[in-house]
Motif scaffolding. Structure first.
Motif, short mmCIF file in Angstrom:
data_model
loop_
_atom_site.label_atom_id
_atom_site.label_comp_id
_atom_site.label_asym_id
_atom_site.label_seq_id
_atom_site.Cartn_x
_atom_site.Cartn_y
_atom_site.Cartn_z
N LEU A 69 0.80 -1.23 0.00
CA LEU A 69 0.00 0.00 0.00
C LEU A 69 0.84 1.28 0.00
CD1 LEU A 69 -2.78 1.34 0.18
CD2 LEU A 69 -2.62 1.14 2.66
N ILE A 70 1.81 1.39 0.88
CA ILE A 70 2.57 2.64 1.02
C ILE A 70 3.32 2.99 -0.28
CG2 ILE A 70 4.41 3.83 2.29
CD1 ILE A 70 1.74 3.48 3.83
N PRO A 71 4.04 2.05 -0.91
CA PRO A 71 4.69 2.41 -2.19
C PRO A 71 3.67 2.80 -3.27
CG PRO A 71 5.68 0.42 -1.30
CD PRO A 71 4.50 0.74 -0.44
N VAL A 72 2.50 2.18 -3.27
CA VAL A 72 1.47 2.53 -4.24
C VAL A 72 0.99 3.96 -4.01
CG1 VAL A 72 -0.90 2.07 -4.99
CG2 VAL A 72 0.70 0.18 -4.72
N ILE A 73 0.73 4.31 -2.74
CA ILE A 73 0.27 5.66 -2.43
C ILE A 73 1.33 6.69 -2.83
CG2 ILE A 73 -0.27 7.23 -0.52
CD1 ILE A 73 -1.65 4.87 0.86
N ILE A 74 2.59 6.41 -2.50
CA ILE A 74 3.68 7.33 -2.86
C ILE A 74 3.80 7.43 -4.38
CG2 ILE A 74 6.19 7.66 -2.79
CD1 ILE A 74 6.07 6.40 0.07
N GLY A 75 3.73 6.29 -5.07
CA GLY A 75 3.80 6.30 -6.52
C GLY A 75 2.66 7.08 -7.16
N GLN A 76 1.45 6.91 -6.63
CA GLN A 76 0.31 7.65 -7.16
C GLN A 76 0.51 9.15 -6.98
OE1 GLN A 76 -2.77 5.68 -4.85
NE2 GLN A 76 -3.60 4.76 -6.70
N TYR A 77 0.99 9.55 -5.81
CA TYR A 77 1.23 10.97 -5.56
C TYR A 77 2.29 11.50 -6.52
CZ TYR A 77 3.13 15.18 -3.58
OH TYR A 77 3.61 16.46 -3.44
N LEU A 78 3.36 10.75 -6.71
CA LEU A 78 4.43 11.19 -7.61
C LEU A 78 3.93 11.33 -9.05
CD1 LEU A 78 7.49 9.18 -6.23
CD2 LEU A 78 6.99 11.63 -5.96
N VAL A 79 3.03 10.46 -9.47
CA VAL A 79 2.44 10.58 -10.81
C VAL A 79 1.66 11.88 -10.92
CG1 VAL A 79 0.67 9.63 -12.36
CG2 VAL A 79 2.38 8.11 -11.35
#
Length: 146
Positions: A69-79
């Motif tokens: 979950l955490i890497p996905v949330i960070i990745g989504q924000y970075l996108v």
């Protein structure tokens, strides 16, 4: 109604709610600070496009559930922040807009704060729905075993 149409309808409803919250937040913040926006029309259109983008990115979690979950949330924000800042950078380079000295920092906070709030609301409601569905499944299994 077909599942695809239902998903689009849900997406559009979410975009409308997000956009309304952004507009209300903008108007309230301007009234509190006394700083008025000189480019209302353009900025409202850009806010709508960012609401569409952020909602689509957050909604992509359904396809990314196999990842932590955490890497996905960070990745989504970075996108989201990358696309927004990249588009503004490109618009500045093409001469479509002019960025002030603190423009990128202002834009960073203007996108980050609402995005974080929206992400928290999205993930809390998402996991509440999952808990509710799991509870219903357990109840059905319990009823079936009797």
């Amino acid at each position: 109604m077909k599942p695809g149409k239902e998903k689009i309808k849900s997406y559009l409803k979410t975009v409308c709610v997000v956009y309304t919250c952004l507009v209300l937040g903008k108007v309230i913040l301007e009234n509190v600070t006394g700083r008025l926006d000189g480019s209302y029309g353009t900025n409202f259109l850009i806010m709508f496009l960012i609401a569409c983008l952020a909602t689509a990115v957050l909604d992509s979690y359904g396809k990314l559930q196999e990842f932590p979950l955490i890497p996905v949330i960070i990745g989504q924000y970075l996108v989201v922040i990358g696309l927004v800042l990249g588009c503004v950078f490109l618009a500045d380079r093409l001469g479509l807009t002019e960025i002030t000295k603190s423009g990128y920092l202002d834009l960073f906070f203007s996108v980050t704060v609402p995005y974080v709030i929206g992400a928290i609301v999205y993930y809390v409601s998402f996991f509440q729905e999952i808990r509710k569905a799991n509870r219903m499944i357990r109840e059905m299994q319990y009823t079936k075993q009797r």
